[in-house]
Design a protein around this motif. Sequence first.
Motif, mmCIF file in Angstrom:
data_model
loop_
_atom_site.group_PDB
_atom_site.id
_atom_site.type_symbol
_atom_site.label_atom_id
_atom_site.label_comp_id
_atom_site.label_asym_id
_atom_site.label_seq_id
_atom_site.Cartn_x
_atom_site.Cartn_y
_atom_site.Cartn_z
ATOM 1 N N ASP A 132 0.831 -1.206 0.000
ATOM 2 C CA ASP A 132 0.000 0.000 0.000
ATOM 3 C C ASP A 132 0.861 1.250 0.000
ATOM 4 O O ASP A 132 0.436 2.301 -0.465
ATOM 5 N N ILE A 133 2.063 1.125 0.580
ATOM 6 C CA ILE A 133 2.890 2.318 0.733
ATOM 7 C C ILE A 133 4.364 1.931 0.876
ATOM 8 O O ILE A 133 4.680 0.874 1.424
ATOM 9 N N LYS A 159 4.099 17.619 -1.231
ATOM 10 C CA LYS A 159 3.359 16.621 -2.006
ATOM 11 C C LYS A 159 3.686 16.824 -3.481
ATOM 12 O O LYS A 159 3.579 17.952 -3.969
ATOM 13 N N THR A 161 3.941 14.879 -7.693
ATOM 14 C CA THR A 161 3.545 13.779 -8.581
ATOM 15 C C THR A 161 4.793 12.950 -8.916
ATOM 16 O O THR A 161 5.930 13.389 -8.702
ATOM 17 N N TYR A 162 4.580 11.768 -9.520
ATOM 18 C CA TYR A 162 5.703 10.927 -9.958
ATOM 19 C C TYR A 162 6.521 11.669 -11.016
ATOM 20 O O TYR A 162 7.747 11.589 -11.041
ATOM 21 N N THR A 190 7.486 5.247 -10.567
ATOM 22 C CA THR A 190 6.651 5.985 -11.515
ATOM 23 C C THR A 190 5.818 4.996 -12.330
ATOM 24 O O THR A 190 4.619 5.208 -12.545
ATOM 25 N N ARG A 193 3.322 3.221 -9.870
ATOM 26 C CA ARG A 193 2.447 4.157 -9.134
ATOM 27 C C ARG A 193 2.373 3.792 -7.653
ATOM 28 O O ARG A 193 1.311 3.833 -7.023
ATOM 29 N N THR A 194 3.494 3.360 -7.081
ATOM 30 C CA THR A 194 3.525 3.051 -5.643
ATOM 31 C C THR A 194 3.559 4.360 -4.858
ATOM 32 O O THR A 194 4.383 5.231 -5.138
ATOM 33 N N ARG A 195 2.677 4.471 -3.879
ATOM 34 C CA ARG A 195 2.659 5.671 -3.030
ATOM 35 C C ARG A 195 3.949 5.702 -2.203
ATOM 36 O O ARG A 195 4.315 4.688 -1.574
ATOM 37 N N ILE A 197 6.431 7.884 0.658
ATOM 38 C CA ILE A 197 6.636 8.999 1.587
ATOM 39 C C ILE A 197 8.096 8.984 2.004
ATOM 40 O O ILE A 197 8.615 7.972 2.480
ATOM 41 N N VAL A 219 5.188 13.510 0.214
ATOM 42 C CA VAL A 219 4.349 12.427 -0.304
ATOM 43 C C VAL A 219 4.429 12.454 -1.827
ATOM 44 O O VAL A 219 4.239 13.518 -2.436
ATOM 45 N N SER A 221 2.592 10.816 -5.019
ATOM 46 C CA SER A 221 1.419 9.997 -5.387
ATOM 47 C C SER A 221 0.870 10.473 -6.705
ATOM 48 O O SER A 221 1.289 11.504 -7.228
#
Length: 221
Positions: A132-133, A159, A161-162, A190, A193-195, A197, A219, A221
């Motif tokens: 999940d993360i 925060k 984006t990839y 990328t 699309r793994t979240r 942090i 973050v 995402s």
Amino acid sequence: MKVVLRIGGSVLGSPPSAKTVNDYAEAISDLNHEGHSVGVVVGGGAIAREYIKSASQMGLSPYQQDTVAIHASRLNARLVAMKLGGVSSVPTSIDGILQRLARNRVAVMGGLKPGITTDTVAAMVAERWRADILVKASDQNGIFTADPRLNKNARKLDKITYEKMKQILGGAHRPGIHSIVDPVAVDRLTASRTRLIVFNGADAKGVLKAVHGERIGTVVS
Ligand code: UTP
């Protein structure tokens, strides 16, 4: 949740600080008690880079330099694994750590193969495990507009984006690279699309904040 925790060698210390290892073991155990499973990927730190320097001065190839550094990360991983439950070996493949994660709530590994860093190992574990993360404990407060060690005007981003991460951190691997997220991992994260942090790992409790969704680090995402 399925959590991949990447602990930077620079966070653990070289050799690893007992307090830091113990603090991370406690944070991981807290996550387990909350019902989360944790795949831990540990880096080699300054000792890995010293080995790379010696190997380079000896005239060994980049492949050989990476190979000795991988052993440093596996040694650190073994120390963390011992504190977590006394296992006598750490997996050396993605299949190996996934097999352990299928049976246990925690498993630890270090480096995998030349040409990457443990950031990419963590990205590969996250991808295959469908985590999940991915949480990276780093020696910086997060991802900055530029490398804060080189550019005083660099600004921390909360925060992104990839695509923005790729714009800031894209590039090519070299032995001992000390990037906030290595360029191969940037590409993999990328694509999958793994979240992600990235936070300052000086305080191990940051892992809990990141997993709980509290505001910390950067973050992606
Ligand atoms: P690490 O991933 O062990 O770095 O890679 P680290 O100490 O945790 O880094 P920080 O704290 O995030 O900065 C160190 C070096 O080990 C080799 C590479 O040369 C890499 O730059 N390495 C590591 C590999 O070649 N393959 C791996 O799977 C892991």
